[in-house]
Write a protein that holds these residues in place. Structure first.
Motif, PDB file in Angstrom:
ATOM      1  N   VAL A  28       0.832  -1.208   0.000  1.00 34.88           N
ATOM      2  CA  VAL A  28       0.000   0.000   0.000  1.00 34.88           C
ATOM      3  C   VAL A  28       0.864   1.254   0.000  1.00 34.88           C
ATOM      4  CG1 VAL A  28      -1.636   1.371   1.336  1.00 34.88           C
ATOM      5  CG2 VAL A  28      -1.938  -1.101   1.154  1.00 34.88           C
ATOM      6  N   ILE A  29       1.870   1.260   0.847  1.00 33.69           N
ATOM      7  CA  ILE A  29       2.720   2.443   0.944  1.00 33.69           C
ATOM      8  C   ILE A  29       3.532   2.628  -0.335  1.00 33.69           C
ATOM      9  CG2 ILE A  29       4.696   3.434   2.141  1.00 33.69           C
ATOM     10  CD1 ILE A  29       3.567   2.237   4.702  1.00 33.69           C
ATOM     11  N   ALA A  30       4.011   1.524  -0.887  1.00 27.44           N
ATOM     12  CA  ALA A  30       4.772   1.636  -2.129  1.00 27.44           C
ATOM     13  C   ALA A  30       3.902   2.253  -3.213  1.00 27.44           C
ATOM     14  CB  ALA A  30       5.279   0.269  -2.564  1.00 27.44           C
ATOM     15  N   ARG A  31       2.613   1.981  -3.144  1.00 31.20           N
ATOM     16  CA  ARG A  31       1.717   2.475  -4.188  1.00 31.20           C
ATOM     17  C   ARG A  31       1.219   3.887  -3.875  1.00 31.20           C
ATOM     18  NH1 ARG A  31      -1.386  -1.715  -4.165  1.00 31.20           N
ATOM     19  NH2 ARG A  31      -2.983  -0.778  -2.859  1.00 31.20           N
ATOM     20  N   ASN A  32       0.809   4.119  -2.642  1.00 37.01           N
ATOM     21  CA  ASN A  32       0.119   5.373  -2.323  1.00 37.01           C
ATOM     22  C   ASN A  32       0.973   6.408  -1.592  1.00 37.01           C
ATOM     23  OD1 ASN A  32      -2.011   3.963  -3.368  1.00 37.01           O
ATOM     24  ND2 ASN A  32      -2.975   3.569  -1.393  1.00 37.01           N
ATOM     25  N   GLY A  33       2.148   5.994  -1.152  1.00 43.00           N
ATOM     26  CA  GLY A  33       2.991   6.945  -0.439  1.00 43.00           C
ATOM     27  C   GLY A  33       2.650   7.029   1.042  1.00 43.00           C
ATOM     28  N   TYR A  34       3.424   7.804   1.723  1.00 41.20           N
ATOM     29  CA  TYR A  34       3.319   7.924   3.161  1.00 41.20           C
ATOM     30  C   TYR A  34       2.137   8.801   3.564  1.00 41.20           C
ATOM     31  CZ  TYR A  34       4.820   9.327   7.892  1.00 41.20           C
ATOM     32  OH  TYR A  34       4.896   9.580   9.233  1.00 41.20           O
ATOM     33  N   GLY A  35       1.928   9.832   2.821  1.00 48.13           N
ATOM     34  CA  GLY A  35       0.942  10.840   3.193  1.00 48.13           C
ATOM     35  C   GLY A  35      -0.437  10.276   3.468  1.00 48.13           C
ATOM     36  N   ARG A  36      -0.875   9.364   2.646  1.00 53.65           N
ATOM     37  CA  ARG A  36      -2.220   8.831   2.794  1.00 53.65           C
ATOM     38  C   ARG A  36      -2.229   7.483   3.504  1.00 53.65           C
ATOM     39  NH1 ARG A  36      -2.615  12.631   1.154  1.00 53.65           N
ATOM     40  NH2 ARG A  36      -4.013  14.130   0.174  1.00 53.65           N
ATOM     41  N   ALA A  37      -1.168   7.186   4.194  1.00 53.31           N
ATOM     42  CA  ALA A  37      -1.063   5.891   4.849  1.00 53.31           C
ATOM     43  C   ALA A  37      -1.392   6.004   6.336  1.00 53.31           C
ATOM     44  CB  ALA A  37       0.328   5.301   4.650  1.00 53.31           C
ATOM     45  N   SER A  38      -2.671   6.121   6.656  1.00 57.61           N
ATOM     46  CA  SER A  38      -3.069   6.078   8.056  1.00 57.61           C
ATOM     47  C   SER A  38      -3.205   4.621   8.478  1.00 57.61           C
ATOM     48  CB  SER A  38      -4.401   6.800   8.234  1.00 57.61           C
ATOM     49  OG  SER A  38      -5.410   6.134   7.509  1.00 57.61           O
ATOM     50  N   VAL A  39      -3.272   4.414   9.782  1.00 55.92           N
ATOM     51  CA  VAL A  39      -3.443   3.047  10.273  1.00 55.92           C
ATOM     52  C   VAL A  39      -4.737   2.453   9.708  1.00 55.92           C
ATOM     53  CG1 VAL A  39      -3.818   1.636  12.314  1.00 55.92           C
ATOM     54  CG2 VAL A  39      -2.119   3.473  12.360  1.00 55.92           C
ATOM     55  N   ARG A  40      -5.758   3.283   9.620  1.00 58.64           N
ATOM     56  CA  ARG A  40      -7.030   2.811   9.073  1.00 58.64           C
ATOM     57  C   ARG A  40      -6.868   2.271   7.653  1.00 58.64           C
ATOM     58  NH1 ARG A  40      -9.416   6.370  12.553  1.00 58.64           N
ATOM     59  NH2 ARG A  40     -11.280   5.567  13.588  1.00 58.64           N
ATOM     60  N   GLU A  41      -6.165   3.046   6.860  1.00 61.19           N
ATOM     61  CA  GLU A  41      -5.972   2.670   5.455  1.00 61.19           C
ATOM     62  C   GLU A  41      -5.242   1.332   5.337  1.00 61.19           C
ATOM     63  OE1 GLU A  41      -6.023   4.987   1.469  1.00 61.19           O
ATOM     64  OE2 GLU A  41      -6.092   5.863   3.471  1.00 61.19           O
ATOM     65  N   LEU A  42      -4.204   1.190   6.140  1.00 56.79           N
ATOM     66  CA  LEU A  42      -3.432  -0.045   6.104  1.00 56.79           C
ATOM     67  C   LEU A  42      -4.277  -1.201   6.624  1.00 56.79           C
ATOM     68  CD1 LEU A  42      -0.006   1.344   7.381  1.00 56.79           C
ATOM     69  CD2 LEU A  42      -0.758   0.945   5.031  1.00 56.79           C
ATOM     70  N   ALA A  43      -5.113  -0.924   7.608  1.00 58.99           N
ATOM     71  CA  ALA A  43      -5.979  -1.967   8.142  1.00 58.99           C
ATOM     72  C   ALA A  43      -6.955  -2.451   7.069  1.00 58.99           C
ATOM     73  CB  ALA A  43      -6.742  -1.442   9.352  1.00 58.99           C
ATOM     74  N   ASP A  44      -7.543  -1.517   6.342  1.00 62.08           N
ATOM     75  CA  ASP A  44      -8.447  -1.869   5.254  1.00 62.08           C
ATOM     76  C   ASP A  44      -7.778  -2.819   4.268  1.00 62.08           C
ATOM     77  OD1 ASP A  44     -10.364  -0.296   6.344  1.00 62.08           O
ATOM     78  OD2 ASP A  44     -10.204   1.349   4.906  1.00 62.08           O
ATOM     79  N   ALA A  45      -6.538  -2.478   3.932  1.00 64.74           N
ATOM     80  CA  ALA A  45      -5.828  -3.238   2.899  1.00 64.74           C
ATOM     81  C   ALA A  45      -5.650  -4.696   3.290  1.00 64.74           C
ATOM     82  CB  ALA A  45      -4.478  -2.596   2.622  1.00 64.74           C
ATOM     83  N   VAL A  46      -5.555  -4.951   4.586  1.00 62.70           N
ATOM     84  CA  VAL A  46      -5.315  -6.330   5.022  1.00 62.70           C
ATOM     85  C   VAL A  46      -6.603  -6.953   5.575  1.00 62.70           C
ATOM     86  CG1 VAL A  46      -4.613  -5.787   7.377  1.00 62.70           C
ATOM     87  CG2 VAL A  46      -3.624  -7.778   6.231  1.00 62.70           C
ATOM     88  N   GLY A  47      -7.709  -6.197   5.487  1.00 59.28           N
ATOM     89  CA  GLY A  47      -8.990  -6.739   5.911  1.00 59.28           C
ATOM     90  C   GLY A  47      -9.188  -6.778   7.410  1.00 59.28           C
ATOM     91  N   LEU A  48      -8.587  -5.815   8.093  1.00 57.43           N
ATOM     92  CA  LEU A  48      -8.788  -5.713   9.544  1.00 57.43           C
ATOM     93  C   LEU A  48      -9.368  -4.343   9.853  1.00 57.43           C
ATOM     94  CD1 LEU A  48      -5.530  -7.150  11.209  1.00 57.43           C
ATOM     95  CD2 LEU A  48      -7.821  -8.131  11.271  1.00 57.43           C
ATOM     96  N   SER A  49      -9.934  -4.226  11.038  1.00 58.25           N
ATOM     97  CA  SER A  49     -10.295  -2.893  11.507  1.00 58.25           C
ATOM     98  C   SER A  49      -9.035  -2.215  12.035  1.00 58.25           C
ATOM     99  CB  SER A  49     -11.319  -2.989  12.625  1.00 58.25           C
ATOM    100  OG  SER A  49     -10.710  -3.516  13.784  1.00 58.25           O
ATOM    101  N   GLN A  50      -9.155  -0.905  12.249  1.00 55.68           N
ATOM    102  CA  GLN A  50      -7.997  -0.173  12.763  1.00 55.68           C
ATOM    103  C   GLN A  50      -7.565  -0.728  14.109  1.00 55.68           C
ATOM    104  OE1 GLN A  50      -8.657   2.560  15.265  1.00 55.68           O
ATOM    105  NE2 GLN A  50      -6.857   3.854  15.055  1.00 55.68           N
ATOM    106  N   ALA A  51      -8.526  -0.986  14.967  1.00 56.62           N
ATOM    107  CA  ALA A  51      -8.201  -1.532  16.281  1.00 56.62           C
ATOM    108  C   ALA A  51      -7.608  -2.930  16.162  1.00 56.62           C
ATOM    109  CB  ALA A  51      -9.437  -1.553  17.165  1.00 56.62           C
ATOM    110  N   GLY A  52      -8.129  -3.673  15.208  1.00 56.08           N
ATOM    111  CA  GLY A  52      -7.622  -5.026  14.993  1.00 56.08           C
ATOM    112  C   GLY A  52      -6.154  -5.014  14.610  1.00 56.08           C
ATOM    113  N   LEU A  53      -5.806  -4.073  13.761  1.00 62.22           N
ATOM    114  CA  LEU A  53      -4.406  -3.995  13.350  1.00 62.22           C
ATOM    115  C   LEU A  53      -3.514  -3.599  14.524  1.00 62.22           C
ATOM    116  CD1 LEU A  53      -3.044  -2.422  10.087  1.00 62.22           C
ATOM    117  CD2 LEU A  53      -1.865  -2.185  12.239  1.00 62.22           C
TER     118      LEU A  53
END
Lengths: 198, 198
Positions: free
Chosen positions: A24-49
């Motif tokens: 995700v980061i390689a594709r979208n960069g750091y700026g838009r990489a919130s924990v939520r975004e990364l959680a979505d990518a792996v199919g978890l909630s933010q808290a889950g991650l």
DNA sequence: GTCTATATCGCGATAGAC
DNA sequence: GTCTATCGCGATATAGAC
């Protein structure tokens, strides 16, 4: 892998998260990489991650640690090849960096933020810098032994300058992608050659 | 200064804000430098301060611009002295940087953040990089003319490497203040000398 | 030109159910 | 182990009074 129970599962899941985050980061960069975004990518909630990582800062540091593991293989492979040196591997890593702008940006931004005294990623960077210098000094001394690098040079200073140049070039490249990072590092390496050598 | 009316007053106030902000950041670093904090230091409310600057990012860019103006005088003074070159001034600036960690940190962090495509400070850094390279190339060519720098070197590449080394060293120094930034730059400069020269 | 007050925001972190 | 829900922080930016 072959291990059983929740512990092994946890390890595996961590790896899965890191791999996904890396993409995700390689594709979208750091700026838009919130924990939520990364959680979505792996199919978890933010808290889950965040069950797997103490904080966002540590998660990001782990991503870079994992990236370094991969790059380290390039360095070791070059070192193992008797026609090459660790520095050749280093140039190759820089060349590869141009393919992953998001990771380069993550590195640039997190290393800057980690200059704050209490930043969770600070230990990662100080250790990384130490190890880079150690490997570089070793490689430079080898080059001095076999005559490919000027014997009168201070390996420690060169190592720090090499690291600085690499990091600084990444910021320049992020601002202006026409800069060729690997070529500049190669050019710096030619400055280390003895006057006589080709 | 001699000008009348609200326009001149506005300019003067801007300068006052920048000076105060420069001091606060030099003392407290980037991390704790919110617009509110800077406003307090100059005796304005947060909204009052933002009357003079479109955004926090632009305010920070202006602070660095002002700092560069001061440093530029050091460069020009060295260039004017016929026994020295712009590069000597550059080393002096790096030496001075060790006295203002807060500003160094502001530079490191803002330049990293400004790699984001839409960041307000990005134009400042691209122009700054361009100018630094221009001045460096000029200085290197002069050195090549008078024989203090190897004639076979590519001035453009050296200039970019110089800039990269300087920026990278600042991050290293922020992580570990035992690193001597100015000394490392001086060492890099010695690599540019002809084999014969002292 | 400056202030007060607030809109608005997004996010990281945490509590507690399942 | 994972989710839902929410807290709570700190911040920038803006609207509108004076």
């Amino acid at each position: 892998m072959a291990r059983r129970g929740s512990y092994a599962k946890g390890i595996a899941k961590r790896e899965e998260i890191l791999s996904a985050a890396l993409e995700v980061i390689a594709r979208n960069g750091y700026g838009r990489a919130s924990v939520r975004e990364l959680a979505d990518a792996v199919g978890l909630s933010q808290a889950g991650l965040l069950h797997y990582f103490a904080s966002k800062e540590e998660l990001f540091a782990e991503i870079l640690r994992k990236r370094d593991e991969v790059d380290r293989e390039t360095l070791d492979a070059a070192h193992a090849d008797e026609r090459l040196s660790m520095m050749d591997g280093f140039v190759e890593v820089m060349r590869h960096n141009a393919d992953v702008p998001g990771l380069v940006q993550l590195y640039a931004r997190l290393s800057a933020e980690a200059t704050e005294a209490d930043h969770a990623a600070r230990p990662f960077f100080t250790e990384r810098f130490r190890l880079f210098r150690e490997l570089s000094v070793e490689s430079i001394r080898e080059g001095q032994q076999d005559g490919t690098i000027r014997a009168d040079l201070d390996a420690e200073r060169i190592a720090s300058l090499m690291l600085a140049a690499a990091d600084g070039l990444q910021t320049q490249w992020l601002m202006d992608p026409t800069i060729d990072m690997a070529e500049h590092i190669e050019y710096l390496l030619t400055l280390l050659k003895p006057p006589a050598a080709a």
